[in-house]
Motif scaffolding. Structure first.
Motif, PDB file in Angstrom:
ATOM      1  N   ARG A 120       0.836  -1.217   0.000  1.00 44.33           N
ATOM      2  CA  ARG A 120       0.000   0.000   0.000  1.00 44.33           C
ATOM      3  C   ARG A 120       0.863   1.256   0.000  1.00 44.33           C
ATOM      4  O   ARG A 120       0.612   2.208  -0.750  1.00 44.33           O
ATOM      5  CB  ARG A 120      -0.947  -0.018   1.201  1.00 44.33           C
ATOM      6  N   LYS A 121       1.889   1.259   0.834  1.00 49.36           N
ATOM      7  CA  LYS A 121       2.787   2.408   0.880  1.00 49.36           C
ATOM      8  C   LYS A 121       3.511   2.576  -0.456  1.00 49.36           C
ATOM      9  O   LYS A 121       3.681   3.700  -0.939  1.00 49.36           O
ATOM     10  CB  LYS A 121       3.817   2.217   2.001  1.00 49.36           C
ATOM     11  N   ALA A 122       3.922   1.453  -1.048  1.00 48.99           N
ATOM     12  CA  ALA A 122       4.653   1.504  -2.315  1.00 48.99           C
ATOM     13  C   ALA A 122       3.833   2.155  -3.413  1.00 48.99           C
ATOM     14  O   ALA A 122       4.336   3.020  -4.149  1.00 48.99           O
ATOM     15  CB  ALA A 122       5.067   0.089  -2.723  1.00 48.99           C
ATOM     16  N   PHE A 123       2.563   1.779  -3.531  1.00 47.91           N
ATOM     17  CA  PHE A 123       1.741   2.284  -4.644  1.00 47.91           C
ATOM     18  C   PHE A 123       1.110   3.637  -4.336  1.00 47.91           C
ATOM     19  O   PHE A 123       0.960   4.463  -5.235  1.00 47.91           O
ATOM     20  CB  PHE A 123       0.672   1.251  -5.000  1.00 47.91           C
ATOM     21  N   ALA A 174       9.776   0.644  -0.158  1.00 45.71           N
ATOM     22  CA  ALA A 174       8.702  -0.204   0.360  1.00 45.71           C
ATOM     23  C   ALA A 174       8.375  -1.317  -0.630  1.00 45.71           C
ATOM     24  O   ALA A 174       8.139  -2.467  -0.238  1.00 45.71           O
ATOM     25  CB  ALA A 174       7.460   0.639   0.648  1.00 45.71           C
ATOM     26  N   PHE A 175       8.379  -0.978  -1.932  1.00 49.98           N
ATOM     27  CA  PHE A 175       8.079  -1.983  -2.947  1.00 49.98           C
ATOM     28  C   PHE A 175       9.128  -3.097  -2.940  1.00 49.98           C
ATOM     29  O   PHE A 175       8.786  -4.289  -2.979  1.00 49.98           O
ATOM     30  CB  PHE A 175       8.022  -1.339  -4.335  1.00 49.98           C
ATOM     31  N   ASP A 176      10.395  -2.729  -2.868  1.00 49.10           N
ATOM     32  CA  ASP A 176      11.466  -3.716  -2.888  1.00 49.10           C
ATOM     33  C   ASP A 176      11.407  -4.612  -1.651  1.00 49.10           C
ATOM     34  O   ASP A 176      11.631  -5.825  -1.745  1.00 49.10           O
ATOM     35  CB  ASP A 176      12.821  -3.013  -2.964  1.00 49.10           C
ATOM     36  N   CYS A 177      11.095  -4.031  -0.514  1.00 50.27           N
ATOM     37  CA  CYS A 177      10.963  -4.828   0.719  1.00 50.27           C
ATOM     38  C   CYS A 177       9.792  -5.800   0.608  1.00 50.27           C
ATOM     39  O   CYS A 177       9.884  -6.955   1.052  1.00 50.27           O
ATOM     40  CB  CYS A 177      10.770  -3.914   1.928  1.00 50.27           C
ATOM     41  N   ALA A 178       8.695  -5.349   0.020  1.00 52.23           N
ATOM     42  CA  ALA A 178       7.524  -6.210  -0.149  1.00 52.23           C
ATOM     43  C   ALA A 178       7.837  -7.373  -1.091  1.00 52.23           C
ATOM     44  O   ALA A 178       7.447  -8.519  -0.835  1.00 52.23           O
ATOM     45  CB  ALA A 178       6.343  -5.404  -0.673  1.00 52.23           C
ATOM     46  N   VAL A 179       8.551  -7.086  -2.177  1.00 58.58           N
ATOM     47  CA  VAL A 179       8.931  -8.143  -3.121  1.00 58.58           C
ATOM     48  C   VAL A 179       9.821  -9.170  -2.427  1.00 58.58           C
ATOM     49  O   VAL A 179       9.695 -10.376  -2.653  1.00 58.58           O
ATOM     50  CB  VAL A 179       9.650  -7.543  -4.352  1.00 58.58           C
TER      51      VAL A 179
END
Length: 418
Positions: free
Chosen positions: A290-293, A300-305
């Motif tokens: 959510r934070k990434a988008f 945040a996106f890289d951590c989620a991946v």
């Protein structure tokens, strides 16, 4: 009924292959930026000014505690700018006494309900905050570690450059004790160069490794520790990302870690890692995406991946098993298993995986005949991750801490001479 099953298998495997390929390209694309090391400024250019509290978390570690304490006191850093603390956490042996004999400030903790390293660190951090002595940063180590003499100089440099959380280079103090320790060592050497270093160069967040990391005290006070799951390092990495902080990297601040010697020890340790990983994924994956988008936050996106990475590993395992069954039993329900991408693309993809590792380890100046042998058995080590991951995810609600016994008595002077 059989045609419906075949259609389901066909559709499912196609989706799995797409996920495997896209995620593989993502991680490979990032790793490219770690191929060439940039020239770093010398730590000598930064006046030693940061004061450190060095914390060693120990539970029944009388066999190795003396060596970590001695290595910390051998730092090439002003002695008045660091103190060494040992948490004797629920110890029933002579860990506390030996640590005191070697000069450490020892705090004994007894708590049978809140067990584990994360709880012990949180308890110790509160004591650090309330001391008359004020520290700029806290560094955390495990009792089985050995720390290079330049560690604090490198951390001082990174903190003076403005970084708030820094992870050091995790090496192995016993790479050739068994095929398991060699496989572990290869995995960490690869991670240091193609996971951590490129993320540092790209301005993303590196990952905390549970030991050898340094945190600015003000950041720790601001967001709180609160990382008490089975993988407190991963949990705090994700918490930092949600609070707009990232983990920097110090390639020359080396911490030597003792790797498990037997497959059983390794299995239990990695299962605990996967239990903690699954726990963190269930709590942080949604908020990070959510934070990434919403904020277009690449960190945040890289951590989620990364939290999604074990699922990709399971998919790889399932696809591999299906292909084996298809080869041995052509009339199986997997007979219509086909590649989404051309065979040539997959061939290049797989070939790179086999060539990539040795080339990276060679560039890290770790390569010799023993390491070459290690790469022959390394694929088997990787395969064991598949059942471990499944087992860990299925038992993610089990919070019991499994302690890994450490017994490798090596001094930092002996290791650096070797």
């Amino acid at each position: 009924m059989l045609s419906q099953l075949n259609s389901f298998i066909y559709g499912t495997t196609q989706i799995m292959q797409v996920i495997i390929f896209i995620a593989g390209c993502y991680f490979f694309g990032i790793s490219i930026f770690g191929w060439l090391k940039r020239r770093e400024t010398s730590p000598q250019e930064y006046i030693p000014q940061k004061k450190f509290a060095l914390i060693v978390a120990a539970h029944n570690e009388e066999a190795v505690i003396a060596h970590i304490v001695d290595s910390l006191f051998r730092q090439n850093y002003p002695r008045n700018l660091f103190d060494v603390f040992v948490i004797a956490d629920n110890c029933t042996d002579r860990t506390a006494e030996i640590a005191e004999e070697h000069g450490a400030i020892v705090y004994r903790r007894i708590n049978n309900s809140a067990r584990g390293k994360g709880y012990a660190l949180e308890w110790m951090f509160e004591k650090i905050y309330n001391m008359g002595e004020k520290y700029d940063a806290i560094s955390v180590f495990d009792a089985d570690n050995l720390v290079s003499s330049n560690y604090l100089l490198e951390m001082n440099k990174q903190l003076c450059k403005g970084h708030k959380v820094v992870q050091g280079y995790i090496d192995s103090k016993n790479p050739f004790d068994s095929w398991i320790t060699l496989s572990y060592s290869i995995a960490f050497w690869l991670s240091n160069r193609i996971f951590q270093l490129p993320r540092y160069y790209l301005g993303l967040s590196c990952g905390l490794c549970g030991t050898g990391f340094c945190i600015d005290v003000n950041v720790l006070k601001e967001i709180g520790w609160g990382a008490t799951c089975l993988t407190e390092d991963l949990e705090f990495t994700m918490k930092l990302a949600l609070n707009n902080y990232k983990v920097a990297w110090s390639h020359n601040a080396v911490v030597y870690d003792e790797k498990p010697i037997t497959l059983k020890q390794s299995w239990n340790q990695r299962k605990r890692w996967m239990q903690g990983h699954a726990d963190c994924a269930s709590r942080y994956l949604g908020p990070l995406f959510r934070k990434a988008f919403r904020e277009r936050d690449l960190i945040a996106f890289d951590c989620a991946v990364y939290l999604f990475q074990p699922i990709r590993l399971v998919f790889i395992g399932l696809i591999t098993i299906m292909m084996w069954i298809q080869t041995v039993y052509p009339e199986s329900p997997f007979y219509n298993l086909k590649y989404v991408f051309p065979t040539e693309v997959w061939t290049v993809f797989v070939t790179l995986q086999f060539l990539y590792g040795p080339l990276i380890v060679l560039s890290e100046k770790k390569f010799n005949l023993k390491v070459l042998y290690g790469f022959l058995i390394y694929p088997f080590y990787c395969i064991t991750w598949i059942p471990i991951t499944i087992q860990g995810f299925m038992s993610k609600n089990n919070k019991d801490w499994s302690h890994t016994q450490h017994s490798r008595k090596i001094s930092i002077s002996d290791l650096e001479k070797a």
